[in-house]
Scaffold this motif. Structure first.
Motif, mmCIF file in Angstrom:
data_model
loop_
_atom_site.group_PDB
_atom_site.id
_atom_site.type_symbol
_atom_site.label_atom_id
_atom_site.label_comp_id
_atom_site.label_asym_id
_atom_site.label_seq_id
_atom_site.Cartn_x
_atom_site.Cartn_y
_atom_site.Cartn_z
ATOM 1 N N ALA A 1 95.777 56.694 43.841
ATOM 2 C CA ALA A 1 96.555 57.388 45.103
ATOM 3 C C ALA A 1 97.944 57.337 45.261
ATOM 4 O O ALA A 1 99.362 58.485 45.326
ATOM 5 C CB ALA A 1 95.667 57.112 45.992
ATOM 6 N N ALA A 2 98.577 55.634 44.764
ATOM 7 C CA ALA A 2 99.690 55.526 45.317
ATOM 8 C C ALA A 2 100.564 56.570 44.128
ATOM 9 O O ALA A 2 101.862 56.884 44.621
ATOM 10 C CB ALA A 2 100.159 54.249 45.321
ATOM 11 N N ILE A 3 100.047 56.322 42.762
ATOM 12 C CA ILE A 3 100.780 56.836 41.818
ATOM 13 C C ILE A 3 101.150 58.315 42.426
ATOM 14 O O ILE A 3 102.201 59.132 41.440
ATOM 15 C CB ILE A 3 100.296 56.340 40.804
ATOM 16 C CG1 ILE A 3 100.934 54.640 39.753
ATOM 17 C CG2 ILE A 3 101.294 56.978 39.055
ATOM 18 C CD1 ILE A 3 100.028 54.302 39.317
ATOM 19 N N LEU A 4 99.877 59.239 41.520
ATOM 20 C CA LEU A 4 99.795 60.373 42.187
ATOM 21 C C LEU A 4 100.127 61.064 43.477
ATOM 22 O O LEU A 4 100.528 62.062 43.158
ATOM 23 C CB LEU A 4 98.055 60.680 41.641
ATOM 24 C CG LEU A 4 98.071 59.965 40.256
ATOM 25 C CD1 LEU A 4 96.225 60.480 40.079
ATOM 26 C CD2 LEU A 4 98.547 60.414 39.873
ATOM 27 N N LEU A 5 99.672 60.790 44.800
ATOM 28 C CA LEU A 5 99.876 60.854 45.983
ATOM 29 C C LEU A 5 101.385 60.222 46.702
ATOM 30 O O LEU A 5 101.327 60.791 47.463
ATOM 31 C CB LEU A 5 98.421 60.419 46.308
ATOM 32 C CG LEU A 5 97.510 61.055 45.685
ATOM 33 C CD1 LEU A 5 95.982 61.043 46.486
ATOM 34 C CD2 LEU A 5 97.620 62.725 45.562
ATOM 35 N N GLY A 6 101.500 59.500 45.909
ATOM 36 C CA GLY A 6 102.661 59.125 46.269
ATOM 37 C C GLY A 6 102.851 58.431 48.077
ATOM 38 O O GLY A 6 103.241 57.769 48.349
ATOM 39 N N GLU A 7 101.205 57.510 47.326
ATOM 40 C CA GLU A 7 100.765 56.666 48.849
ATOM 41 C C GLU A 7 101.355 55.575 48.798
ATOM 42 O O GLU A 7 101.491 54.718 47.862
ATOM 43 C CB GLU A 7 99.282 56.520 49.094
ATOM 44 C CG GLU A 7 98.973 58.512 49.253
ATOM 45 C CD GLU A 7 97.472 58.547 49.355
ATOM 46 O OE1 GLU A 7 96.916 56.717 49.441
ATOM 47 O OE2 GLU A 7 96.715 59.458 50.180
ATOM 48 N N LYS A 8 101.809 55.053 49.845
ATOM 49 C CA LYS A 8 102.511 53.161 50.098
ATOM 50 C C LYS A 8 101.316 52.445 49.987
ATOM 51 O O LYS A 8 100.391 52.263 50.172
ATOM 52 C CB LYS A 8 103.079 53.326 51.329
ATOM 53 C CG LYS A 8 104.528 54.533 51.187
ATOM 54 C CD LYS A 8 105.065 53.329 52.886
ATOM 55 C CE LYS A 8 105.317 52.198 53.023
ATOM 56 N NZ LYS A 8 106.557 52.126 54.101
ATOM 57 N N ILE A 9 101.520 50.961 49.069
ATOM 58 C CA ILE A 9 100.729 50.197 48.714
ATOM 59 C C ILE A 9 101.405 49.315 49.644
ATOM 60 O O ILE A 9 102.268 48.623 49.984
ATOM 61 C CB ILE A 9 101.086 49.476 47.639
ATOM 62 C CG1 ILE A 9 100.720 51.218 46.582
ATOM 63 C CG2 ILE A 9 99.660 48.263 46.667
ATOM 64 C CD1 ILE A 9 100.278 50.607 45.045
ATOM 65 N N GLY A 10 100.037 48.515 50.539
ATOM 66 C CA GLY A 10 100.037 48.043 51.597
ATOM 67 C C GLY A 10 99.407 46.598 51.877
ATOM 68 O O GLY A 10 99.533 46.961 50.455
ATOM 69 N N ARG A 11 100.195 45.932 52.562
ATOM 70 C CA ARG A 11 99.494 44.553 52.226
ATOM 71 C C ARG A 11 97.828 44.441 52.055
ATOM 72 O O ARG A 11 97.522 43.729 51.644
ATOM 73 C CB ARG A 11 100.149 43.469 53.904
ATOM 74 C CG ARG A 11 98.498 42.322 53.332
ATOM 75 C CD ARG A 11 99.508 41.469 54.695
ATOM 76 N NE ARG A 11 100.880 41.089 55.162
ATOM 77 C CZ ARG A 11 101.521 40.839 56.454
ATOM 78 N NH1 ARG A 11 100.900 40.673 57.210
ATOM 79 N NH2 ARG A 11 102.510 41.070 56.303
ATOM 80 N N GLU A 12 96.662 45.364 52.879
ATOM 81 C CA GLU A 12 95.029 44.892 52.567
ATOM 82 C C GLU A 12 94.650 45.921 51.280
ATOM 83 O O GLU A 12 94.303 45.366 50.433
ATOM 84 C CB GLU A 12 94.895 45.886 53.547
ATOM 85 C CG GLU A 12 94.848 45.747 55.263
ATOM 86 C CD GLU A 12 94.329 46.467 55.957
ATOM 87 O OE1 GLU A 12 94.628 47.766 56.281
ATOM 88 O OE2 GLU A 12 93.549 46.035 56.979
ATOM 89 N N ALA A 13 95.653 47.109 50.435
ATOM 90 C CA ALA A 13 95.349 47.627 49.305
ATOM 91 C C ALA A 13 95.814 45.831 48.431
ATOM 92 O O ALA A 13 95.254 45.347 47.521
ATOM 93 C CB ALA A 13 96.184 48.456 49.282
ATOM 94 N N ILE A 14 96.862 44.753 48.497
ATOM 95 C CA ILE A 14 97.320 43.997 47.893
ATOM 96 C C ILE A 14 96.055 42.620 47.878
ATOM 97 O O ILE A 14 95.141 42.135 46.503
ATOM 98 C CB ILE A 14 98.365 43.667 47.978
ATOM 99 C CG1 ILE A 14 99.649 44.338 47.684
ATOM 100 C CG2 ILE A 14 98.079 42.149 47.337
ATOM 101 C CD1 ILE A 14 100.786 43.941 48.037
#
Length: 301
Positions: A115-128
């Motif tokens: 989603a970050a790559i295709l939709l430009g969404e940010k990767i936050g701390r929870e995603a990590i």
């Protein structure tokens, strides 16, 4: 009266749980078919059979012909589903159901990054944090599998599950777009028909003679997939995804039960621990982006 608002969340949860159970039973049927026919032939014949069943529903309910945009989306998703399904069912012919299902739960975590790559969404701390938990779980399952003696087939099976999970993560995004543009019967019919058409392109190289004795199992697998899709679509139309997402992970319980019942497969401690970590990561992913982890059976039926 708006039935979507008057349906109890508990009823929607129960219907979704039934859908997951039926889909897990379909996985067991497909494992049997993949062992007997090979994964390519099992998936091709299941989708052809599903096309007939879903086609009857499509015509019987008077569904309109989809728009050109919807047809393009159905076709593109069918290419992804074809690769995802063949690799997954090839893997479960070589791995215990519980291990394969446990590893496949990494897909929602992968979906965050897609989603970050295709939709430009940010990767936050929870995603990590979700990624660390999920990858830790995968590592534990693989360690338990390969720390002792294991076959080369099992190694390739684990690789195939993880490859399928990457395709499935992208499929989650496509499924969300598809569900917003078309109804479940249309999706079931065109996904079965177009996936079979995509797979048929490889028929000159991989098609094997059909084993007539497996016809009842094939009809069972196709029927289970369609009924599961309809149950889950009904449930997700009547309850929020955040309420129903936890029911997805009952698939692991069903995988343990069906693996033991039909294939005499044991479950190891590392599989249980690793799956718990992966599920934890996926639940964190669901909190970050609920739409990206919409129901896995809806996405893959």
């Amino acid at each position: 009266m708006n039935i979507h608002r008057t349906t109890s969340p508990a009823i929607a949860f129960a219907v979704a749980a039934a859908g997951v159970g039926l889909f897990s039973l379909m996985d067991a049927a497909m494992k049997d078919l993949s062992i007997a026919l090979g994964a390519y032939n099992a998936v091709l014949w299941r989708n052809l059979t599903g096309s007939l069943i879903a086609g009857a529903l499509f015509l019987g309910t008077g569904q309109g012909w989809p728009s050109t945009g919807n047809l393009r989306l159905h076709l593109w998703r069918s290419f992804i589903v074809a690769g995802m399904a063949v690799s997954f069912f090839w893997a479960i012919a070589r791995l215990p159901l519980a291990e394969a299902i446990g590893l496949s739960f990494i897909a929602p975590v992968i979906a965050l990054y897609l989603a970050a790559i295709l939709l430009g969404e940010k990767i936050g701390r929870e995603a990590i944090l979700a990624s660390v938990a999920g990858l830790g779980g995968v590592a534990i399952i693989l360690y338990g599998k390969f720390s002792g003696h294991c076959s080369q087939d099992a190694l390739w099976g684990a690789i195939a599950v993880l490859f399928s999970a990457v395709l499935f993560a992208y499929n989650l995004i496509l499924a969300r777009q598809q569900a917003q543009a078309a109804g479940p019967i249309e999706i079931a019919f065109f996904q079965n028909l177009l996936t079979a058409s995509v797979l048929a392109l490889a028929a000159p190289w991989f098609l094997a003679p059909f084993v007539v004795a497996k016809a009842p199992m094939l009809v069972t697998a196709a029927s289970l997939a369609i009924v599961s899709l309809l149950l889950l679509s009904w449930a997700y139309a009547r309850a929020e995804a955040q309420v129903l997402i936890p029911v997805e992970y009952t698939a692991f319980v069903w995988a343990i039960a069906f693996g033991w019942l039909f294939f005499d497969e044991p479950v190891t401690a590392t599989t249980l621990i690793g799956t718990a970590l992966i599920v934890g990561g996926s639940l964190i992913a669901a909190r970050v982006k609920p739409s990206a982890v919409n129901h896995v059976e809806i996405a893959s039926a």
